[in-house]
Motif scaffolding. Structure first.
Motif, PDB file in Angstrom:
ATOM      1  N   ASP A  40       0.809  -1.218   0.000  1.00  0.00           N
ATOM      2  CA  ASP A  40       0.000   0.000   0.000  1.00  0.00           C
ATOM      3  C   ASP A  40       0.842   1.268   0.000  1.00  0.00           C
ATOM      4  N   PHE A  41       2.050   1.204   0.561  1.00  0.00           N
ATOM      5  CA  PHE A  41       2.915   2.379   0.611  1.00  0.00           C
ATOM      6  C   PHE A  41       3.266   2.878  -0.797  1.00  0.00           C
ATOM      7  N   GLY A  42       3.193   1.997  -1.780  1.00  0.00           N
ATOM      8  CA  GLY A  42       3.569   2.369  -3.137  1.00  0.00           C
ATOM      9  C   GLY A  42       2.713   3.461  -3.748  1.00  0.00           C
ATOM     10  N   ILE A  43       1.509   3.617  -3.273  1.00  0.00           N
ATOM     11  CA  ILE A  43       0.614   4.604  -3.867  1.00  0.00           C
ATOM     12  C   ILE A  43       1.120   6.030  -3.717  1.00  0.00           C
ATOM     13  N   ILE A  44       1.941   6.268  -2.693  1.00  0.00           N
ATOM     14  CA  ILE A  44       2.444   7.620  -2.445  1.00  0.00           C
ATOM     15  C   ILE A  44       3.194   8.171  -3.651  1.00  0.00           C
ATOM     16  N   PHE A  45       3.796   7.280  -4.439  1.00  0.00           N
ATOM     17  CA  PHE A  45       4.557   7.735  -5.593  1.00  0.00           C
ATOM     18  C   PHE A  45       3.815   7.541  -6.907  1.00  0.00           C
ATOM     19  N   PRO A  95      -2.208  -3.817 -12.806  1.00  0.00           N
ATOM     20  CA  PRO A  95      -2.112  -5.088 -12.088  1.00  0.00           C
ATOM     21  C   PRO A  95      -1.367  -4.993 -10.758  1.00  0.00           C
ATOM     22  N   LEU A  96      -0.337  -4.126 -10.685  1.00  0.00           N
ATOM     23  CA  LEU A  96       0.410  -4.020  -9.425  1.00  0.00           C
ATOM     24  C   LEU A  96      -0.469  -3.519  -8.287  1.00  0.00           C
ATOM     25  N   THR A  97      -1.555  -2.808  -8.621  1.00  0.00           N
ATOM     26  CA  THR A  97      -2.439  -2.285  -7.582  1.00  0.00           C
ATOM     27  C   THR A  97      -3.387  -3.359  -7.036  1.00  0.00           C
ATOM     28  N   LYS A  98      -3.391  -4.530  -7.668  1.00  0.00           N
ATOM     29  CA  LYS A  98      -4.259  -5.609  -7.197  1.00  0.00           C
ATOM     30  C   LYS A  98      -3.839  -6.100  -5.819  1.00  0.00           C
ATOM     31  N   THR A  99      -2.583  -5.816  -5.470  1.00  0.00           N
ATOM     32  CA  THR A  99      -2.095  -6.204  -4.140  1.00  0.00           C
ATOM     33  C   THR A  99      -2.441  -5.153  -3.088  1.00  0.00           C
ATOM     34  N   TRP A 100      -2.997  -4.037  -3.512  1.00  0.00           N
ATOM     35  CA  TRP A 100      -3.341  -2.978  -2.580  1.00  0.00           C
ATOM     36  C   TRP A 100      -4.635  -3.306  -1.846  1.00  0.00           C
ATOM     37  N   THR A 101      -4.822  -2.674  -0.700  1.00  0.00           N
ATOM     38  CA  THR A 101      -6.080  -2.765   0.033  1.00  0.00           C
ATOM     39  C   THR A 101      -7.203  -2.199  -0.838  1.00  0.00           C
ATOM     40  N   PRO A 102      -8.362  -2.835  -0.874  1.00  0.00           N
ATOM     41  CA  PRO A 102      -9.469  -2.298  -1.682  1.00  0.00           C
ATOM     42  C   PRO A 102      -9.760  -0.829  -1.345  1.00  0.00           C
ATOM     43  N   ASN A 103     -10.042  -0.050  -2.389  1.00  0.00           N
ATOM     44  CA  ASN A 103     -10.382   1.375  -2.261  1.00  0.00           C
ATOM     45  C   ASN A 103      -9.240   2.193  -1.645  1.00  0.00           C
ATOM     46  N   LEU A 104      -8.006   1.769  -1.875  1.00  0.00           N
ATOM     47  CA  LEU A 104      -6.864   2.481  -1.293  1.00  0.00           C
ATOM     48  C   LEU A 104      -6.768   3.907  -1.807  1.00  0.00           C
ATOM     49  N   TYR A 105      -7.001   4.095  -3.092  1.00  0.00           N
ATOM     50  CA  TYR A 105      -6.909   5.440  -3.667  1.00  0.00           C
ATOM     51  C   TYR A 105      -7.853   6.393  -2.929  1.00  0.00           C
ATOM     52  N   GLU A 106      -9.080   5.961  -2.718  1.00  0.00           N
ATOM     53  CA  GLU A 106     -10.064   6.800  -2.025  1.00  0.00           C
ATOM     54  C   GLU A 106      -9.658   7.029  -0.565  1.00  0.00           C
ATOM     55  N   THR A 107      -9.106   6.002   0.065  1.00  0.00           N
ATOM     56  CA  THR A 107      -8.663   6.131   1.462  1.00  0.00           C
ATOM     57  C   THR A 107      -7.543   7.172   1.593  1.00  0.00           C
ATOM     58  N   VAL A 108      -6.577   7.069   0.692  1.00  0.00           N
ATOM     59  CA  VAL A 108      -5.445   8.004   0.737  1.00  0.00           C
ATOM     60  C   VAL A 108      -5.897   9.426   0.450  1.00  0.00           C
ATOM     61  N   LYS A 109      -6.731   9.593  -0.528  1.00  0.00           N
ATOM     62  CA  LYS A 109      -7.226  10.940  -0.854  1.00  0.00           C
ATOM     63  C   LYS A 109      -7.989  11.539   0.331  1.00  0.00           C
ATOM     64  N   ALA A 110      -8.715  10.707   1.062  1.00  0.00           N
ATOM     65  CA  ALA A 110      -9.464  11.186   2.225  1.00  0.00           C
ATOM     66  C   ALA A 110      -8.499  11.606   3.333  1.00  0.00           C
ATOM     67  N   ASN A 111      -7.371  10.913   3.473  1.00  0.00           N
ATOM     68  CA  ASN A 111      -6.396  11.258   4.516  1.00  0.00           C
ATOM     69  C   ASN A 111      -5.543  12.460   4.153  1.00  0.00           C
ATOM     70  N   CYS A 112      -5.661  12.930   2.919  1.00  0.00           N
ATOM     71  CA  CYS A 112      -4.912  14.117   2.491  1.00  0.00           C
ATOM     72  C   CYS A 112      -5.653  15.407   2.833  1.00  0.00           C
ATOM     73  N   LYS A 113      -6.927  15.303   3.047  1.00  0.00           N
ATOM     74  CA  LYS A 113      -7.749  16.502   3.185  1.00  0.00           C
ATOM     75  C   LYS A 113      -7.788  17.019   4.619  1.00  0.00           C
TER      76      LYS A 113
END
Length: 356
Positions: A127-132, A338-356
């Motif tokens: 999940d840490f990979g989404i930061i980049f 495909p690399l995001t398939k290993t991420w927690t479901p809805n990670l993009y939305e979770t991260v965006k919510a934690n940015c606000k």
């Protein structure tokens, strides 16, 4: 009394007096002896413990803002620990690649380097990979908010289990821009260009969705690769691009800011856990303080170096609003790869919510 008897008496008296004096002297000697013995047996002071030495290796060259921050951390920790903890600096990849250093710290060596979510993903904290991911943040404020969020702290615990400890997560590395040997004024101009990226799948895929051909390689090999036309460009913050002298062989700078890069300073958990609680606190607090200092240097130096690059003949390209929109639209594909398939479901939305 005759003289003979008188002489005998005097001699006996003298012997008696001598014996008395000798006896007294003997007692004094007996009393003095323990003091002398104690003095002779006093243990020498124990030698001072050898200072703890942490080797800090990074790809950046001397004089870059990151290097200035590293020097500040070296100074602060030495001062705070009164010389019992020291940092040795190894810029310009003197300790090897970032991957090499991370391998070493996991094995227990006393080394440190800078790293980020892309490298953490490669180490099993997916999940840490989404930061980049490209164009994830709209501002620096969003990026710093995420690093201070509970989500980030939870991911950090998982990283600890992999043998990596984040000493500070507040070092602003800068907006990552793209320096090329050909002008890039539209997303079509990016297509097919071989762009050097860090040796991480996250960086590669992030550049691929924008249409370029990612070419992973150590930063130390970039100048020659540009010179020999092995690659067409390199992406990094302005201070890194300038201090690597890449502008000498690539004359077009696209200010795309495709990643807002906050980097982390990391050590191995084996190294960290052998420190006392007091030493751990000194290490973390001085690293955080050095990061704040480094950030002020980044903000100042970026503007100065951009003007220097212009003076060296670099054409600075500000993307049009249409170009920016095209880049952001293309970047969304990254979050479905495909690399995001290993991420927690809805990670993009979770991260965006934690940015606000």
């Amino acid at each position: 009394m005759n003289l003979f008897n008188k002489g005998i008496k005097l001699t006996l008296a003298a012997i008696a007096v001598s014996s008395f004096i000798a006896g007294c002297g003997g007692e004094e000697a007996k009393e003095a002896a323990p003091a002398a013995s104690a003095s002779q047996n006093t243990a020498a002071p124990a030698p001072a413990a050898e200072p703890i030495v942490l080797k800090f290796g990074y790809e950046n060259n001397p004089g870059e803002p990151f290097d200035e921050g590293a020097k500040k951390w070296q100074e602060l920790l030495n001062e705070r620990s009164k010389g019992t903890m020291k940092i040795e600096l190894y810029p310009s990849s003197q300790l090897g690649s970032k991957t090499d250093i991370i391998d070493s710290m996991i094995l227990g060596e006393d080394v440190a380097t800078l790293a980020d979510g892309a490298f953490y993903a490669d180490r099993g904290v997916a999940d840490f990979g989404i930061i980049f991911g490209p164009f994830l943040f709209d501002s620096w404020d969003e990026a710093f908010k995420l690093n201070n969020s509970q989500w980030f702290k939870d991911e950090e615990k998982l990283l600890n289990e992999k043998g990596i400890k984040i000493a500070a997560a507040n070092w602003k590395y800068g907006d990552r821009h793209t320096l090329t040997t050909k002008p890039v004024r539209s997303i079509e101009d990016l297509h097919g260009l071989k762009i050097r990226v860090a040796t991480s799948e996250i960086f590669s895929e992030g550049m691929r969705v924008l249409g370029a051909t990612p070419t992973p390689m150590p930063l130390g090999d970039v100048y020659t690769a540009l010179q020999q036309h092995t690659i067409d460009g390199v992406e990094n913050p302005i201070p890194v691009l300038y201090n690597g002298k890449f502008y000498e062989v690539a004359k077009y700078l696209l200010l795309d800011a495709h990643i807002k890069n906050i980097t982390n300073i990391i050590v191995g958990t084996k190294f960290f856990n052998k420190l006392t609680p007091e030493q751990q606190t000194m290490l973390l607090e001085t690293c955080q303080e050095a990061g704040e200092y480094q950030n002020s240097v980044v903000d100042k130096v970026e503007k100065e170096l951009l003007e220097k690059m212009k003076a060296e003949g670099v054409e600075v390209i500000e993307p049009s609003e249409e170009f920016k929109a095209d880049l952001k639209k293309a970047s969304l594909e990254f979050y479905t790869l495909p690399l995001t398939k290993t991420w927690t479901p809805n990670l993009y939305e979770t991260v965006k919510a934690n940015c606000k």
